[in-house]
Design a protein around this motif. Structure first.
Motif, PDB file in Angstrom:
ATOM      1  N   ASN A  59       0.840  -1.103  -0.094  1.00 49.92           N
ATOM      2  CA  ASN A  59      -0.046  -0.106  -0.092  1.00 49.92           C
ATOM      3  C   ASN A  59       0.730   1.304  -0.133  1.00 49.92           C
ATOM      4  O   ASN A  59       0.559   2.262   0.665  1.00 49.92           O
ATOM      5  N   ILE A  60       1.836   1.282  -0.790  1.00 49.31           N
ATOM      6  CA  ILE A  60       2.986   2.523  -0.743  1.00 49.31           C
ATOM      7  C   ILE A  60       3.077   2.930  -2.204  1.00 49.31           C
ATOM      8  O   ILE A  60       3.432   4.127  -2.450  1.00 49.31           O
ATOM      9  N   ILE A  61       2.546   2.102  -3.222  1.00 51.03           N
ATOM     10  CA  ILE A  61       3.073   2.525  -4.453  1.00 51.03           C
ATOM     11  C   ILE A  61       2.358   3.677  -5.061  1.00 51.03           C
ATOM     12  O   ILE A  61       2.904   4.654  -5.872  1.00 51.03           O
ATOM     13  N   GLN A  62       1.174   4.131  -4.370  1.00 48.55           N
ATOM     14  CA  GLN A  62       0.511   5.255  -4.809  1.00 48.55           C
ATOM     15  C   GLN A  62       0.709   6.609  -3.894  1.00 48.55           C
ATOM     16  O   GLN A  62       0.392   7.600  -4.089  1.00 48.55           O
ATOM     17  N   ARG A  63       1.627   6.341  -2.965  1.00 48.66           N
ATOM     18  CA  ARG A  63       2.221   7.534  -1.971  1.00 48.66           C
ATOM     19  C   ARG A  63       3.032   8.343  -2.455  1.00 48.66           C
ATOM     20  O   ARG A  63       4.130   7.873  -3.028  1.00 48.66           O
ATOM     21  N   GLY A  64       3.041   9.610  -2.411  1.00 48.17           N
ATOM     22  CA  GLY A  64       4.197  10.347  -2.889  1.00 48.17           C
ATOM     23  C   GLY A  64       5.204  10.266  -1.632  1.00 48.17           C
ATOM     24  O   GLY A  64       5.146   9.897  -0.552  1.00 48.17           O
ATOM     25  N   GLY A  65       6.461  11.265  -1.705  1.00 49.86           N
ATOM     26  CA  GLY A  65       7.188  11.260  -0.660  1.00 49.86           C
ATOM     27  C   GLY A  65       8.149  10.056  -0.774  1.00 49.86           C
ATOM     28  O   GLY A  65       8.164   9.429  -1.715  1.00 49.86           O
ATOM     29  N   THR A  66       8.649   9.566   0.385  1.00 50.08           N
ATOM     30  CA  THR A  66       9.448   8.249   0.659  1.00 50.08           C
ATOM     31  C   THR A  66       9.188   7.983   2.216  1.00 50.08           C
ATOM     32  O   THR A  66       9.477   8.688   3.172  1.00 50.08           O
ATOM     33  N   ILE A  67       8.936   6.675   2.323  1.00 51.95           N
ATOM     34  CA  ILE A  67       8.595   6.115   3.489  1.00 51.95           C
ATOM     35  C   ILE A  67      10.079   5.837   4.237  1.00 51.95           C
ATOM     36  O   ILE A  67      10.067   5.751   5.342  1.00 51.95           O
ATOM     37  N   LEU A  68      10.883   5.939   3.739  1.00 53.76           N
ATOM     38  CA  LEU A  68      12.487   5.774   4.024  1.00 53.76           C
ATOM     39  C   LEU A  68      12.951   6.956   4.473  1.00 53.76           C
ATOM     40  O   LEU A  68      14.152   7.097   4.938  1.00 53.76           O
ATOM     41  N   LYS A  69      12.389   7.969   4.348  1.00 51.72           N
ATOM     42  CA  LYS A  69      12.796   9.466   4.755  1.00 51.72           C
ATOM     43  C   LYS A  69      13.995  10.018   3.751  1.00 51.72           C
ATOM     44  O   LYS A  69      14.750   9.002   2.922  1.00 51.72           O
ATOM     45  N   SER A  70      14.306  11.337   3.870  1.00 52.73           N
ATOM     46  CA  SER A  70      15.487  11.646   3.025  1.00 52.73           C
ATOM     47  C   SER A  70      16.293  12.614   3.752  1.00 52.73           C
ATOM     48  O   SER A  70      15.569  13.592   4.589  1.00 52.73           O
ATOM     49  N   ALA A  71      17.467  12.712   3.680  1.00 51.21           N
ATOM     50  CA  ALA A  71      18.261  13.871   4.555  1.00 51.21           C
ATOM     51  C   ALA A  71      19.621  13.903   3.790  1.00 51.21           C
ATOM     52  O   ALA A  71      20.139  12.867   2.973  1.00 51.21           O
ATOM     53  N   ARG A  72      20.491  15.075   3.948  1.00 54.66           N
ATOM     54  CA  ARG A  72      21.468  15.426   3.521  1.00 54.66           C
ATOM     55  C   ARG A  72      22.405  15.047   4.660  1.00 54.66           C
ATOM     56  O   ARG A  72      22.064  15.422   5.880  1.00 54.66           O
ATOM     57  N   SER A  73      23.668  14.640   4.292  1.00 57.83           N
ATOM     58  CA  SER A  73      24.666  14.189   5.524  1.00 57.83           C
ATOM     59  C   SER A  73      25.904  14.836   5.375  1.00 57.83           C
ATOM     60  O   SER A  73      26.742  14.490   4.395  1.00 57.83           O
ATOM     61  N   LYS A  74      26.358  15.954   6.192  1.00 60.05           N
ATOM     62  CA  LYS A  74      27.456  16.307   6.088  1.00 60.05           C
ATOM     63  C   LYS A  74      28.524  15.535   6.604  1.00 60.05           C
ATOM     64  O   LYS A  74      29.809  15.526   6.148  1.00 60.05           O
ATOM     65  N   ASP A  75      28.311  14.566   7.551  1.00 60.87           N
ATOM     66  CA  ASP A  75      29.227  13.646   8.102  1.00 60.87           C
ATOM     67  C   ASP A  75      29.651  12.438   7.128  1.00 60.87           C
ATOM     68  O   ASP A  75      30.864  12.313   7.085  1.00 60.87           O
ATOM     69  N   PHE A  76      28.702  12.152   5.934  1.00 63.01           N
ATOM     70  CA  PHE A  76      29.204  11.417   4.895  1.00 63.01           C
ATOM     71  C   PHE A  76      30.403  11.779   4.052  1.00 63.01           C
ATOM     72  O   PHE A  76      30.963  11.154   3.430  1.00 63.01           O
ATOM     73  N   MET A  77      30.341  13.354   4.081  1.00 62.26           N
ATOM     74  CA  MET A  77      31.355  13.911   3.138  1.00 62.26           C
ATOM     75  C   MET A  77      32.870  13.629   3.895  1.00 62.26           C
ATOM     76  O   MET A  77      33.650  14.148   3.180  1.00 62.26           O
ATOM     77  N   THR A  78      33.052  13.283   4.888  1.00 61.61           N
ATOM     78  CA  THR A  78      34.197  12.905   5.689  1.00 61.61           C
ATOM     79  C   THR A  78      34.626  11.645   5.556  1.00 61.61           C
ATOM     80  O   THR A  78      33.514  10.687   5.840  1.00 61.61           O
ATOM     81  N   TYR A  79      35.724  11.150   5.808  1.00 66.67           N
ATOM     82  CA  TYR A  79      35.960   9.703   5.649  1.00 66.67           C
ATOM     83  C   TYR A  79      35.807   9.222   6.925  1.00 66.67           C
ATOM     84  O   TYR A  79      35.312   8.086   6.636  1.00 66.67           O
ATOM     85  N   GLU A  80      35.990   9.656   7.901  1.00 70.53           N
ATOM     86  CA  GLU A  80      35.436   9.124   9.186  1.00 70.53           C
ATOM     87  C   GLU A  80      33.929   8.822   9.175  1.00 70.53           C
ATOM     88  O   GLU A  80      33.389   7.697   9.702  1.00 70.53           O
ATOM     89  N   GLY A  81      33.151   9.767   8.586  1.00 65.80           N
ATOM     90  CA  GLY A  81      31.669   9.349   8.620  1.00 65.80           C
ATOM     91  C   GLY A  81      31.435   8.481   7.589  1.00 65.80           C
ATOM     92  O   GLY A  81      30.572   7.396   7.967  1.00 65.80           O
TER      93      GLY A  81
END
Length: 323
Positions: A59-81
């Motif tokens: 019952n999600i094929i008709q839904r907009g957005g994303t059930i997994l959410k979305s975010a930008r990650s500054k930490d992932f831009m670093t090797y440690e992240g």
């Protein structure tokens, strides 16, 4: 490959849920365990990873957005992240990733593979339709139909009051939404980042329209046009043609929401299944796309670095049809 994960990243687009659903069902069909990463790379770092079964995506094929959410990650831009993200995947035994997003998402996946060897297959999820390697991206068709509905309604009030409307649509770097919604909406002009915008040309077009007894006109502006946004351009035109009744309407994030069209649901389903198949076949650092209705895989390098130009034919259509 026994375990994979899927996430959505960057700006949300209608059809992402349909793609997640397809990935989960395709993995199950291949007897692969599948996990969902909440909030993209940020969730990967924070170990926000959950198992997904078939009922998880009912019952999600008709839904907009994303059930997994979305975010930008500054930490992932670093090797440690990125190292933390790798350790999170290792803890779950995850061997491959399906990434649903745009070029920023794919850039991160490419670096991640180079450092830690986790293969990723991407699905193009962005309303802008600006990714090389596919005719259409997930969410684009819904976005242009949302914009078109708004243009049609604005035209009614423009005609009632003899006004000129500048309608701003999304498109920070690309004019695909502006071009297609403008053609379908009967716009007199469409202003996009890919071509030079001259205020003199806008003024000439409006004066020609008045000479042909046009009482109202629509100009569609991509937000990233090099001459400025709709408000800026409208102000310059008003200065030259003070007698015109000019209004500006900015459609904004309404274009990202809503139930996906049939075209977006089918596209997302095809690409989600193709992404899982790509991982099974040993592919990595590629985006699944559809060109001429055929499935293709394009390297992240090409998707990121190669331009996807707007066809000159579409730009010519505007000039012809606005006569």
């Amino acid at each position: 490959m026994k375990k994979i994960a899927v996430f959505t990243s960057g700006g949300d687009s209608p059809g992402m849920n349909a793609c997640v659903r397809a990935v989960v069902r395709a993995a199950i069909a291949q007897q692969i365990e599948v996990f969902g990463i909440i909030r993209g790379y940020d969730g990967m770092i924070r170990q926000d990873i959950i198992p997904l079964q078939s009922p998880s995506v009912s019952n999600i094929i008709q839904r907009g957005g994303t059930i997994l959410k979305s975010a930008r990650s500054k930490d992932f831009m670093t090797y440690e992240g990125r190292k933390k993200a790798f350790e999170s995947l290792q803890a779950k035994g995850i061997e491959g990733i399906v990434a649903i997003g745009g070029d920023g998402t794919f850039k991160g996946a490419q670096v991640f593979f180079e450092e830690f060897g986790i293969p990723t297959v991407g699905c193009p999820g962005t309303i802008d339709n600006d990714l090389y390697g596919t005719d259409y991206t997930i969410g684009f068709d819904t976005a242009i139909n949302t914009a078109l509905e708004a243009i049609d309604k604005i035209r009614d009030t423009a005609d009632s009051h003899d006004r000129v409307f500048f309608i701003e649509v999304m498109g920070r770097d690309a004019g695909y939404i502006a071009i297609q919604s403008g053609i379908a909406g009967g716009a007199e002009l469409v202003l996009v980042p890919e071509t030079e915008t001259k205020i003199e040309h806008i003024i000439h077009t409006l004066e020609q329209g008045k000479a042909r007894n046009k009482t109202s006109e629509i100009i569609v502006v991509a937000e990233g046009d090099e001459a400025g946004d709709a408000t800026t351009i409208a102000a310059q035109v008003k200065e030259k043609l003070p007698h015109l009744d000019i209004r500006v309407s900015v459609l904004g994030h309404i274009q990202r929401g809503g139930s996906p069209t049939a075209r977006d649901r089918i596209l997302a389903s095809r690409l989600g299944i193709a992404a899982v198949q790509g991982l099974v076949e040993g592919r990595s650092n590629v985006m699944a796309g559809i060109i001429n209705d055929e499935l293709v895989y394009t390297s992240f390098h090409d998707t990121i670095h190669k331009a996807k130009p707007i066809k000159a034919e579409l730009l010519q259509l505007i000039d012809i049809l606005s006569l």
